[in-house]
Design a protein around this motif. Structure first.
Motif, PDB file in Angstrom:
ATOM      1  N   ILE A  59       0.703  -1.005   0.174  1.00 49.07           N
ATOM      2  CA  ILE A  59       0.063  -0.107  -0.187  1.00 49.07           C
ATOM      3  C   ILE A  59       0.815   1.193   0.118  1.00 49.07           C
ATOM      4  O   ILE A  59       1.833   1.266   0.783  1.00 49.07           O
ATOM      5  N   VAL A  60       0.714   1.983  -0.854  1.00 53.06           N
ATOM      6  CA  VAL A  60       1.624   3.334  -1.085  1.00 53.06           C
ATOM      7  C   VAL A  60       0.510   4.507  -0.733  1.00 53.06           C
ATOM      8  O   VAL A  60      -0.354   4.626  -1.176  1.00 53.06           O
ATOM      9  N   LEU A  61       1.067   5.092   0.463  1.00 50.76           N
ATOM     10  CA  LEU A  61       0.090   6.289   0.752  1.00 50.76           C
ATOM     11  C   LEU A  61       0.952   7.588   0.246  1.00 50.76           C
ATOM     12  O   LEU A  61       1.979   7.754   0.080  1.00 50.76           O
ATOM     13  N   LYS A  62       0.094   8.594  -0.219  1.00 46.32           N
ATOM     14  CA  LYS A  62       0.652   9.610  -0.841  1.00 46.32           C
ATOM     15  C   LYS A  62       0.646  10.907   0.330  1.00 46.32           C
ATOM     16  O   LYS A  62       1.015  11.992  -0.222  1.00 46.32           O
ATOM     17  N   THR A  63       0.249  10.411   1.608  1.00 47.59           N
ATOM     18  CA  THR A  63       0.403  11.265   2.650  1.00 47.59           C
ATOM     19  C   THR A  63       0.984  10.702   3.528  1.00 47.59           C
ATOM     20  O   THR A  63       1.167   9.292   3.614  1.00 47.59           O
ATOM     21  N   LYS A  64       1.212  11.304   4.794  1.00 51.82           N
ATOM     22  CA  LYS A  64       1.653  10.505   6.030  1.00 51.82           C
ATOM     23  C   LYS A  64       0.502   9.610   6.616  1.00 51.82           C
ATOM     24  O   LYS A  64       0.597   8.793   7.553  1.00 51.82           O
ATOM     25  N   GLY A  65      -0.683   9.833   6.070  1.00 51.86           N
ATOM     26  CA  GLY A  65      -1.951   9.170   6.564  1.00 51.86           C
ATOM     27  C   GLY A  65      -2.364   9.486   7.773  1.00 51.86           C
ATOM     28  O   GLY A  65      -2.674   8.661   8.734  1.00 51.86           O
ATOM     29  N   GLU A  66      -2.348  10.732   8.212  1.00 50.82           N
ATOM     30  CA  GLU A  66      -2.602  11.209   9.569  1.00 50.82           C
ATOM     31  C   GLU A  66      -4.029  11.592   9.882  1.00 50.82           C
ATOM     32  O   GLU A  66      -4.560  11.535  10.922  1.00 50.82           O
ATOM     33  N   THR A  67      -4.955  11.687   8.693  1.00 58.50           N
ATOM     34  CA  THR A  67      -6.267  12.102   9.045  1.00 58.50           C
ATOM     35  C   THR A  67      -7.067  10.751   9.574  1.00 58.50           C
ATOM     36  O   THR A  67      -6.651   9.621   9.312  1.00 58.50           O
ATOM     37  N   ARG A  68      -7.918  11.077  10.463  1.00 59.35           N
ATOM     38  CA  ARG A  68      -8.535  10.127  11.499  1.00 59.35           C
ATOM     39  C   ARG A  68      -9.812  10.305  11.183  1.00 59.35           C
ATOM     40  O   ARG A  68     -10.184  11.386  11.424  1.00 59.35           O
ATOM     41  N   PRO A 127       5.044  10.678  -0.491  1.00 61.68           N
ATOM     42  CA  PRO A 127       4.203  12.153  -0.629  1.00 61.68           C
ATOM     43  C   PRO A 127       4.247  12.475  -2.006  1.00 61.68           C
ATOM     44  O   PRO A 127       5.271  12.525  -2.975  1.00 61.68           O
ATOM     45  N   CYS A 128       3.057  13.383  -2.197  1.00 64.85           N
ATOM     46  CA  CYS A 128       2.831  13.965  -3.589  1.00 64.85           C
ATOM     47  C   CYS A 128       1.947  15.282  -3.103  1.00 64.85           C
ATOM     48  O   CYS A 128       1.512  15.394  -2.469  1.00 64.85           O
TER      49      CYS A 128
END
Length: 349
Positions: free
Chosen positions: A236-245, A304-305
């Motif tokens: 799985i490649v995240l384009k952000t740090k995945g901090e949204t909860r 990140p992008c």
């Protein structure tokens, strides 16, 4: 995809046993806009399934734009359920002069994040003109209506704060991506205004991100990409740090929420639907998928992008309080792991 699918049949059987008064729909005509969409199609299935066991089933008027797509989505239902009526048209212009309508479930909406930045004018006008047209139809027919809104109307709540229905967020109107939540806010105001000025029986349901059976294999949303990665053995490649909860919701739980608000909701009031127990970050959800769906054969990578160009919202902390909806007798049943397992099974079917 219909009742021959074991996951869908299990969900429908469980839905019929939850104490929802589906008998209110006996002999009634229910118009569902956005009928071929994820939530719309699950609502169509639920009402048709209920009708299979009744002498006087509801007539389901499924508003569609493409007959070809409708025939793909509802192939078996069209053959097995004479009470399914396909109504081809556009939600912004639809007129039903010779047809009685008892209930309206207004689920038609733009849902693709990329469209929010590529076609913001169309996103706004579809929301506002479509909702106004459905409210006028509701007024004309004396129908009862539920409008499906979004958690995005809450804007960007503070971290560590549980959000209730009275806490609408401030959104910058000059930021094009806000065309979606701002138009949803205005559509909600239209619903409340029609209830106050004309006595239209319309309630509002704000849904968190929802998934389950009915999600197409190539769906572009994050939850579908996570499932595809697990099924295909890709990291799985995240384009952000995945901090949204945020919290999530299973399709069958969304159906029960819609029906509950349609039948029991107060006109002009808004209710929030989510499974509070699923509250997690996107990164944590990706880790769950790697573990639960792929048995740790894949991992999570961050690359990140510029996510604004993809139409993604910024980092959010959307801890939703569902107490108001639960006061109507609703509850979420399915947890995050089960949501993913069920969706993956139907994506492979």
């Amino acid at each position: 995809m219909w009742i021959e699918n074991e996951v869908i049949k299990r969900d429908l059987d469980a839905l019929m046993e939850q104490g929802i008064d589906f008998s209110a729909f006996d002999g009634k005509r229910v118009l569902i806009t956005g009928a071929t969409g994820l939530i719309g199609s699950n609502l169509v299935n639920a009402l048709l399934y209920y009708g299979l066991h009744r002498d006087n089933p509801p007539t389901v008027l499924a508003l569609i734009r493409s007959k070809d797509k409708a025939r793909r989505v509802f192939a078996a239902q069209i053959e097995q359920c004479p009470n399914l009526k396909l109504v081809q048209g556009d939600v912004t212009t639809l007129s039903l002069p010779d047809t009685d309508v008892d209930y309206i479930i207004h689920a038609a909406s733009q849902t693709a994040s990329r469209a929010f930045v590529d076609t913001p004018v169309e996103t706004i006008l579809t929301t506002l003109e479509g909702t106004r047209n459905m409210l006028e139809l509701c007024r004309e027919k004396g129908a009862r209506m539920v409008y499906l809104s979004s958690m995005e109307v809450y804007g960007t709540p503070e971290r560590g704060h549980r959000v209730t229905e009275e806490e609408i967020g401030a959104l910058l109107p000059t930021k094009v991506r806000n065309c979606y939540p701002l138009s949803k806010q205005m559509a909600e105001c239209l619903c409340a205004s029609y209830a106050a000025e004309y006595g239209v029986a319309c309630s509002i349901l704000r849904l968190t991100q929802t998934f389950g059976p009915g999600v197409a294999y190539q769906d572009g949303r994050v939850f579908a990409e996570f499932a595809r990665c697990a099924l295909e053995g890709r990291d799985i490649v995240l384009k952000t740090k995945g901090e949204t909860r945020r919290s999530y919701l299973y399709t069958a739980d969304a159906v029960s929420a819609v029906v509950t608000v349609l039948l029991r909701g107060k006109a002009g009031e808004a209710y929030t639907a989510a499974n509070e127990d699923t509250f997690c970050s996107i990164y944590e959800m990706a880790q769950t998928v790697c573990h639960e769906l792929a048995d740790d054969r894949i991992s999570v990578r961050i690359e990140p992008c510029d996510v604004e160009k993809l139409g993604y919202a910024g980092t959010l902390f959307m801890d939703l309080d569902t107490g108001k909806l639960r006061s109507l007798g609703w509850r979420a049943v399915y947890g995050l792991s089960e949501m993913y397992r069920s969706m993956a099974k139907t994506m492979q079917a």
